[in-house]
Scaffold this motif. Structure first.
Motif, PDB file in Angstrom:
ATOM      1  N   ALA A  15       0.832  -1.205   0.000  1.00 36.14           N
ATOM      2  CA  ALA A  15       0.000   0.000   0.000  1.00 36.14           C
ATOM      3  C   ALA A  15       0.865   1.253   0.000  1.00 36.14           C
ATOM      4  N   LEU A  16       2.097   1.121  -0.476  1.00 34.71           N
ATOM      5  CA  LEU A  16       3.029   2.242  -0.466  1.00 34.71           C
ATOM      6  C   LEU A  16       2.504   3.421  -1.287  1.00 34.71           C
ATOM      7  N   ILE A  17       2.007   3.125  -2.486  1.00 33.67           N
ATOM      8  CA  ILE A  17       1.491   4.195  -3.349  1.00 33.67           C
ATOM      9  C   ILE A  17       0.291   4.870  -2.692  1.00 33.67           C
ATOM     10  N   ASN A  18      -0.569   4.078  -2.055  1.00 30.15           N
ATOM     11  CA  ASN A  18      -1.734   4.638  -1.370  1.00 30.15           C
ATOM     12  C   ASN A  18      -1.312   5.607  -0.267  1.00 30.15           C
ATOM     13  N   ASN A  19      -0.312   5.209   0.521  1.00 30.13           N
ATOM     14  CA  ASN A  19       0.160   6.067   1.614  1.00 30.13           C
ATOM     15  C   ASN A  19       0.835   7.324   1.089  1.00 30.13           C
ATOM     16  N   ILE A  20       1.572   7.184  -0.008  1.00 34.48           N
ATOM     17  CA  ILE A  20       2.199   8.363  -0.619  1.00 34.48           C
ATOM     18  C   ILE A  20       1.120   9.333  -1.102  1.00 34.48           C
ATOM     19  N   LEU A  21       0.065   8.789  -1.702  1.00 35.61           N
ATOM     20  CA  LEU A  21      -1.042   9.633  -2.168  1.00 35.61           C
ATOM     21  C   LEU A  21      -1.716  10.360  -1.013  1.00 35.61           C
ATOM     22  N   ILE A  22      -1.873   9.665   0.119  1.00 30.19           N
ATOM     23  CA  ILE A  22      -2.512  10.290   1.280  1.00 30.19           C
ATOM     24  C   ILE A  22      -1.728  11.523   1.715  1.00 30.19           C
ATOM     25  N   TYR A  23      -0.411  11.378   1.826  1.00 29.02           N
ATOM     26  CA  TYR A  23       0.412  12.498   2.267  1.00 29.02           C
ATOM     27  C   TYR A  23       0.514  13.580   1.198  1.00 29.02           C
ATOM     28  N   PHE A  24       0.624  13.178  -0.046  1.00 32.46           N
ATOM     29  CA  PHE A  24       0.758  14.151  -1.132  1.00 32.46           C
ATOM     30  C   PHE A  24      -0.514  14.978  -1.292  1.00 32.46           C
ATOM     31  N   MET A  25      -1.655  14.293  -1.397  1.00 32.01           N
ATOM     32  CA  MET A  25      -2.920  15.002  -1.559  1.00 32.01           C
ATOM     33  C   MET A  25      -3.268  15.786  -0.302  1.00 32.01           C
ATOM     34  N   GLY A  26      -2.894  15.228   0.864  1.00 30.12           N
ATOM     35  CA  GLY A  26      -3.161  15.932   2.111  1.00 30.12           C
ATOM     36  C   GLY A  26      -2.402  17.245   2.197  1.00 30.12           C
ATOM     37  N   CYS A  27      -1.136  17.215   1.801  1.00 33.21           N
ATOM     38  CA  CYS A  27      -0.322  18.437   1.833  1.00 33.21           C
ATOM     39  C   CYS A  27      -0.908  19.514   0.926  1.00 33.21           C
ATOM     40  N   ILE A  28      -1.450  19.112  -0.213  1.00 29.29           N
ATOM     41  CA  ILE A  28      -2.004  20.081  -1.161  1.00 29.29           C
ATOM     42  C   ILE A  28      -3.394  20.538  -0.731  1.00 29.29           C
ATOM     43  N   LEU A  29      -4.291  19.575  -0.507  1.00 28.81           N
ATOM     44  CA  LEU A  29      -5.696  19.907  -0.274  1.00 28.81           C
ATOM     45  C   LEU A  29      -5.987  20.366   1.150  1.00 28.81           C
ATOM     46  N   VAL A  30      -5.055  20.154   2.068  1.00 30.40           N
ATOM     47  CA  VAL A  30      -5.188  20.708   3.415  1.00 30.40           C
ATOM     48  C   VAL A  30      -4.288  21.932   3.563  1.00 30.40           C
TER      49      VAL A  30
END
Length: 341
Positions: free
Chosen positions: A224-239
């Motif tokens: 689930a590495l890509i999923n976790n990277i997406l969580i942090y990446f999208m979180g940094c942008i959208l939050v």
């Protein structure tokens, strides 16, 4: 070379027949079976706040009360804004959308939990879990953008009072809502679709009362590495972008208020922002508190209890914060109750 794919069968004439298959096809066939066994699942088990049967009636009653308060309080805010023409401006337009979002967020998680406690089944279907992830992320993101839009609205009202109605016109407010909802849904859709690509094995227990994305990823067999990277990446942008907008707005607001010579003007400006600041502090304070404390929390049950602080409490408290600190809402609610009686 050939691989044996069936047992030898004897006939009346004592003749044996051999069914053979190329080795690479046999391996592929077995691999397909193993893949299907990993990915085809029917349900997840939601362990909830506590597995102690003696506490279940108390937990059920507590969450039912919180849910009813959340629905009733936010519904009254929406009805008050709709029914009172004095509240038909950008500030209360965003507030009614916030209340609607809080209703949807609470309805996404709490009713399923109450049903599970009542039936003692504690399960959610695979599709139901994916839907819950999508809806929760979508409305959480939408609330995040709404708080930023409300902060900008307060900035325009205090720093540019003469141009306020021009800046925050109905077209611009509608555009902000559409853009916020679109970005939130795209973010939720990306995370949900990425979960569909994961393989799940046998241990499908989630130590939560709802399908929290981070906990669902921990049950996956595949990486689930890509999923976790997406969580942090999208979180940094959208939050990060909305939070930066909120900080910018209130920095300018505080600077503008401090330059006011009138004490009454300062009090009015701060009271106008008081409700929104309280909601922002509650939403981000509880979310960040759970986020930063989770690495140090070894007990899944403590993490589940902590998650209540950002999934249930802010949505329940928002109507009280706005109704108790806002005179216009109080007047509108009195009118609404007067019409009912």
């Amino acid at each position: 070379m050939y691989a044996l794919s069936a047992a030898i069968t004897a006939t009346n004439t004592k003749t044996t027949h051999l069914i053979v298959m190329p080795l690479h096809l046999s391996i592929r066939f077995i691999g397909d079976i193993e893949t299907r066994n990993q990915t085809i699942i029917s349900e997840f088990i939601l362990l909830g706040i506590s597995e102690d049967q003696k506490l279940q009636p108390l937990i059920f009653s507590l969450f039912l009360i919180m849910y009813l308060i959340t629905i009733l309080g936010n519904l009254l805010i929406v009805l008050a804004v709709i029914s009172d023409s004095n509240l038909h401006n950008s500030m209360y337009f965003f507030l009614s959308n916030l209340s609607f979002t809080d209703i949807c967020l609470s309805t996404t998680t709490i009713p399923k939990m109450l049903v599970n406690i009542q039936t003692q089944k504690h399960s959610i279907t695979y599709i139901g879990c994916i839907n819950q992830i999508f809806i929760f992320i979508a409305f959480s993101g939408f609330e995040n953008f709404l708080l930023a839009a409300m902060a900008y609205d307060r900035y325009a009202a205090i720093c540019h009072p003469l141009r306020y109605t021009v800046i925050m016109n109905s077209y611009f407010c509608g555009l902000l809502i559409l853009l916020s909802s679109f970005m939130s849904m795209v973010n939720a859709l990306i995370h949900s679709l990425m979960v569909l690509h994961l393989s799940f094995c046998t241990k499908l227990e989630i130590p939560q009362f709802f399908c929290e994305l981070a906990q669902v990823l921990k049950t996956a067999c595949s990486s689930a590495l890509i999923n976790n990277i997406l969580i942090y990446f999208m979180g940094c942008i959208l939050v990060g972008i909305p939070v930066s907008g909120i900080i910018f707005s209130y920095t300018r607001i505080i600077s503008s208020v401090l330059r006011m010579s009138s004490a009454g003007g300062k009090y009015k400006a701060f009271s106008t922002c008081g409700s929104h600041l309280s909601v922002v502090s509650l939403f981000y304070g509880t979310s960040l508190g759970v986020y930063f404390s989770s690495p140090f929390t070894n007990s899944p049950k403590k993490a589940a209890v902590a998650s209540v602080m950002y999934t249930v409490v802010p949505q329940m408290m928002n109507p009280f914060i706005y109704s108790l600190r806002n005179k216009d809402i109080k007047v509108s609610l009195k009118k609404l109750f007067g019409r009912i009686h």
